[in-house]
Design an enzyme around this catalytic site. Structure first.
Site, short mmCIF file in Angstrom:
data_model
loop_
_atom_site.label_atom_id
_atom_site.label_comp_id
_atom_site.label_asym_id
_atom_site.label_seq_id
_atom_site.Cartn_x
_atom_site.Cartn_y
_atom_site.Cartn_z
N TRP A 1 0.86 -1.17 -0.03
CA TRP A 1 -0.06 -0.10 0.04
C TRP A 1 0.90 1.28 0.27
O TRP A 1 1.74 1.33 0.62
CB TRP A 1 -0.82 0.02 1.35
CG TRP A 1 -1.60 1.35 1.10
CD1 TRP A 1 -2.62 1.79 0.59
CD2 TRP A 1 -1.23 2.60 2.03
NE1 TRP A 1 -2.83 3.22 0.58
CE2 TRP A 1 -2.05 3.54 1.65
CE3 TRP A 1 -0.48 2.70 2.91
CZ2 TRP A 1 -1.86 4.85 2.38
CZ3 TRP A 1 -0.20 3.99 3.71
CH2 TRP A 1 -1.14 4.99 3.21
N ASP B 1 -9.75 -2.75 1.10
CA ASP B 1 -9.85 -2.20 2.43
C ASP B 1 -11.26 -1.74 2.71
O ASP B 1 -11.63 -0.88 1.82
CB ASP B 1 -8.59 -1.18 2.70
CG ASP B 1 -8.59 -0.76 4.08
OD1 ASP B 1 -9.95 -0.35 4.47
OD2 ASP B 1 -7.57 -0.81 4.95
N ASP C 1 -7.34 -4.22 9.87
CA ASP C 1 -6.56 -2.98 9.82
C ASP C 1 -7.44 -1.79 10.49
O ASP C 1 -8.23 -1.28 9.89
CB ASP C 1 -6.24 -2.69 8.14
CG ASP C 1 -5.46 -1.47 7.98
OD1 ASP C 1 -5.02 -1.10 9.18
OD2 ASP C 1 -5.53 -0.75 6.98
N HIS D 1 -8.68 -5.94 3.74
CA HIS D 1 -8.43 -5.35 5.17
C HIS D 1 -9.55 -4.67 5.88
O HIS D 1 -10.43 -4.12 5.28
CB HIS D 1 -7.48 -4.04 5.06
CG HIS D 1 -6.09 -4.25 4.85
ND1 HIS D 1 -5.21 -3.46 4.77
CD2 HIS D 1 -5.30 -5.21 5.18
CE1 HIS D 1 -3.98 -3.71 4.87
NE2 HIS D 1 -3.95 -5.14 5.11
N LYS E 1 -6.81 2.62 -2.70
CA LYS E 1 -7.51 3.76 -1.72
C LYS E 1 -8.21 4.81 -2.65
O LYS E 1 -7.90 4.78 -3.93
CB LYS E 1 -6.24 4.11 -1.02
CG LYS E 1 -6.77 5.04 0.22
CD LYS E 1 -5.76 5.29 1.18
CE LYS E 1 -6.52 6.06 2.56
NZ LYS E 1 -5.62 5.97 3.81
N HIS F 1 -11.83 1.99 2.14
CA HIS F 1 -10.98 2.87 1.02
C HIS F 1 -12.03 2.99 -0.05
O HIS F 1 -11.46 3.00 -1.38
CB HIS F 1 -9.81 2.05 0.51
CG HIS F 1 -8.54 2.22 1.63
ND1 HIS F 1 -7.33 1.80 1.32
CD2 HIS F 1 -8.72 2.49 2.87
CE1 HIS F 1 -6.58 1.90 2.20
NE2 HIS F 1 -7.40 2.58 3.42
N ASP G 1 -12.26 7.38 6.38
CA ASP G 1 -11.27 6.16 6.52
C ASP G 1 -10.74 6.51 7.82
O ASP G 1 -9.30 6.23 8.01
CB ASP G 1 -10.21 6.06 5.29
CG ASP G 1 -9.35 5.05 5.46
OD1 ASP G 1 -9.75 3.95 5.94
OD2 ASP G 1 -8.29 5.22 5.22
N ASP H 1 -10.30 4.11 10.40
CA ASP H 1 -9.76 2.93 11.08
C ASP H 1 -10.33 2.77 12.44
O ASP H 1 -9.52 2.26 13.27
CB ASP H 1 -8.42 2.95 10.71
CG ASP H 1 -7.98 2.83 9.49
OD1 ASP H 1 -8.17 1.78 8.81
OD2 ASP H 1 -7.23 3.86 8.77
N GLU I 1 -2.99 -2.66 -2.45
CA GLU I 1 -3.95 -2.21 -1.97
C GLU I 1 -4.30 -0.98 -2.24
O GLU I 1 -3.70 -0.13 -2.42
CB GLU I 1 -3.73 -2.40 -0.53
CG GLU I 1 -5.05 -1.57 0.38
CD GLU I 1 -4.70 -1.45 1.71
OE1 GLU I 1 -3.43 -1.81 2.18
OE2 GLU I 1 -5.48 -0.89 2.69
C1 RNT Z 1 -3.74 3.03 4.62
C2 RNT Z 1 -3.96 1.42 4.33
C3 RNT Z 1 -2.85 0.62 4.98
C4 RNT Z 1 -2.49 0.88 6.21
C5 RNT Z 1 -1.45 -0.04 6.89
C6 RNT Z 1 -0.86 0.60 8.30
O1 RNT Z 1 -5.04 3.75 4.52
O2 RNT Z 1 -5.26 0.98 4.81
O3 RNT Z 1 -3.26 -0.79 4.85
O4 RNT Z 1 -3.50 1.13 7.08
O5 RNT Z 1 -0.58 -0.56 5.94
ZN ZN Z 2 -5.47 -1.03 4.83
#
Ligand code: RNT
Ligand code: ZN
Length: 416
Positions: free
Chosen positions: A183, A257, A324, A284, A226, A260, A292, A294, A224
């Site tokens: 990523w 993810d 994640d 993720h 985004k 994302h 985003d 998290d 990955e």
């Molecule tokens: C960031 C991505 C990525 C990170 C990690 C730490 O937006 O989601 O995966 O969160 O690699």
């Molecule tokens: Zn991620």
């Protein structure tokens, strides 16, 4: 008590031809990749302390965060002891152990991860990996593999190749292939005057990274995508379409993810489409709150829907489920336990539905019955089955695990 309630619950599911014991066996074999970075707010152990960058952010200052590899592994051990089943641990390159020596990221090698491998071996668990293309001077302007400066691109290409080799070392040592996920934060805050050139460069950089042959029995690669980040609101080089096309054309894995995509866009609806074209995919699982963010994964509709899509399409062996999230405003060990138990809970929920019958109802256009059943199953005695699974796997039932985390906080975390 748990047992009695379970026996009754089991009967309710058996009436629908659902084999609860088999569901347990399937669940037991399903490893979730638990991300190490929830334990220390994505700080890592590089000698020279670097600020978190890359357009991601951790908020909160709950006491007791892990400061060393030993502390992080100790915290992971605590969390894993409260989660039913055997899982995997996902590392980032910044979690290397270099004995106080400054080792540049493009020089990282298996030797810097021997302690992690020993630790994983002792526990019989697999490791996954990620090159770290943020929190670094060479990523300061928000560009890495797509940077206009060739030197900078080359540095990150070398880092990614080194990371894949570390991944292969994990896979070979631990007898289970490592997923090495790339990523990158690359993007622009404001409207680009050229969207194509950075994407062209990213494509070329990735091709260079993957030109290095690595045995897929040991290391699997994923990319990955985004939509936006802090400071890359207008444009992200590695977008959904970019990586979807890249992964398909290069025979690499695509990683979705949950945070994302656009706020009303769900990844659960993408899984079946991707399963038609990819042998394997990676996730993720996170929880975006308005952006985003998290947040720790909770048992919400989307989590259940993701689990349903994996289970009803018999894709448990094809979807590599990773987590994640990073929340520093609550106890970090508890954050891991909450999020991982929820992921497993969602899978168990999905394993306890009469999918063949529900599919048949849809095929026959019996939508009233489809909706009735899907709704009624939400209040079937699922909790009793989940409690029995935890008891059978030797982990605390219901919220009892919190007592252990509280004790750990007093005995260990607050003394840091
Ligand atoms: C960031 C991505 C990525 C990170 C990690 C730490 O937006 O989601 O995966 O969160 O690699
Ligand atoms: Zn991620």
């Amino acid at each position: 008590m748990v047992r009695d309630r379970f026996d009754e619950a089991k009967q309710a599911y058996e009436q629908w031809g659902i084999n609860v014991d088999e569901a347990f066996r399937t669940l037991e074999k399903t490893a979730i990749s638990v991300h190490c970075w929830q334990g220390d707010d994505i700080t890592g152990f590089e000698g020279q302390k670097r600020e978190l960058s890359g357009g991601i952010d951790v908020t909160g200052n709950y006491p007791g965060k892990a400061r060393t590899p030993v502390e992080l592994r100790q915290d992971l051990d605590k969390a894993l002891s409260l989660i039913p089943g055997k899982h995997r641990v996902n590392l980032h390159a910044i979690y290397a152990e270099t004995n106080g020596k400054a080792v540049e990221r493009d020089e990282l090698a298996p030797e810097h991860f021997v302690n992690w491998v020993e630790w994983a071996k002792e526990r019989g668990i697999g490791l996954d990996f990620n090159p770290t293309l943020f929190s670094h001077e060479k990523a300061a302007d928000g560009l890495t593999l797509s940077h206009p400066d060739k030197e900078i691109r080359q540095f990150w290409i070398r880092h990614c190749i080194a990371s894949r080799k570390i991944g292969a070392y994990f896979g070979e040592q631990l007898g289970t292939p490592c997923l090495t996920n790339i990523w990158i934060p690359d993007g622009y805050k404001d409207i680009p005057s050229d969207r194509l050139t950075p994407r062209q460069r990213l494509k070329d950089s990735l091709d260079e990274i993957f030109a290095e042959p690595i045995d897929e029995a040991y290391n699997l690669d994923s990319v990955e995508s985004k939509l936006f980040g802090i400071g890359s609101e207008a444009y992200v080089v590695g977008s959904h379409e970019f990586y979807l096309g890249y992964a398909l054309s290069r025979n690499k894995m695509y990683l979705l993810d949950t945070g994302h995509f656009h706020p009303t866009e769900t990844i659960s609806n993408k899984i079946s489409a991707l399963l038609l074209y990819f042998d394997k995919l990676a996730l993720h699982v996170s929880r975006p709150v308005r952006w985003d963010s998290d947040h720790v994964v909770v048992l919400d509709d989307e989590l259940r829907e993701i689990a349903l899509e994996i289970v009803r399409n018999k894709a448990l062996g094809r979807v590599m489920i990773g987590l994640d999230f990073f929340d520093a405003s609550i106890n970090r060990v508890a954050a891991w336990v909450i999020g991982t138990r929820n992921m497993i809970k969602a899978l168990l929920y999905a394993l306890l539905l009469p999918h063949d019958y529900l599919k048949q109802l849809q095929e026959e256009g019996r939508f009233t019955e489809r909706l009735v059943l899907m709704e009624e199953f939400k209040t079937y005695p699922f909790g009793a089955v989940w409690d029995e699974y935890c008891a059978a796997m030797g982990v605390p039932v219901r919220e009892q695990w919190l007592e252990e985390v509280k004790k750990y906080e007093v005995d260990i975390l607050l003394k840091r």
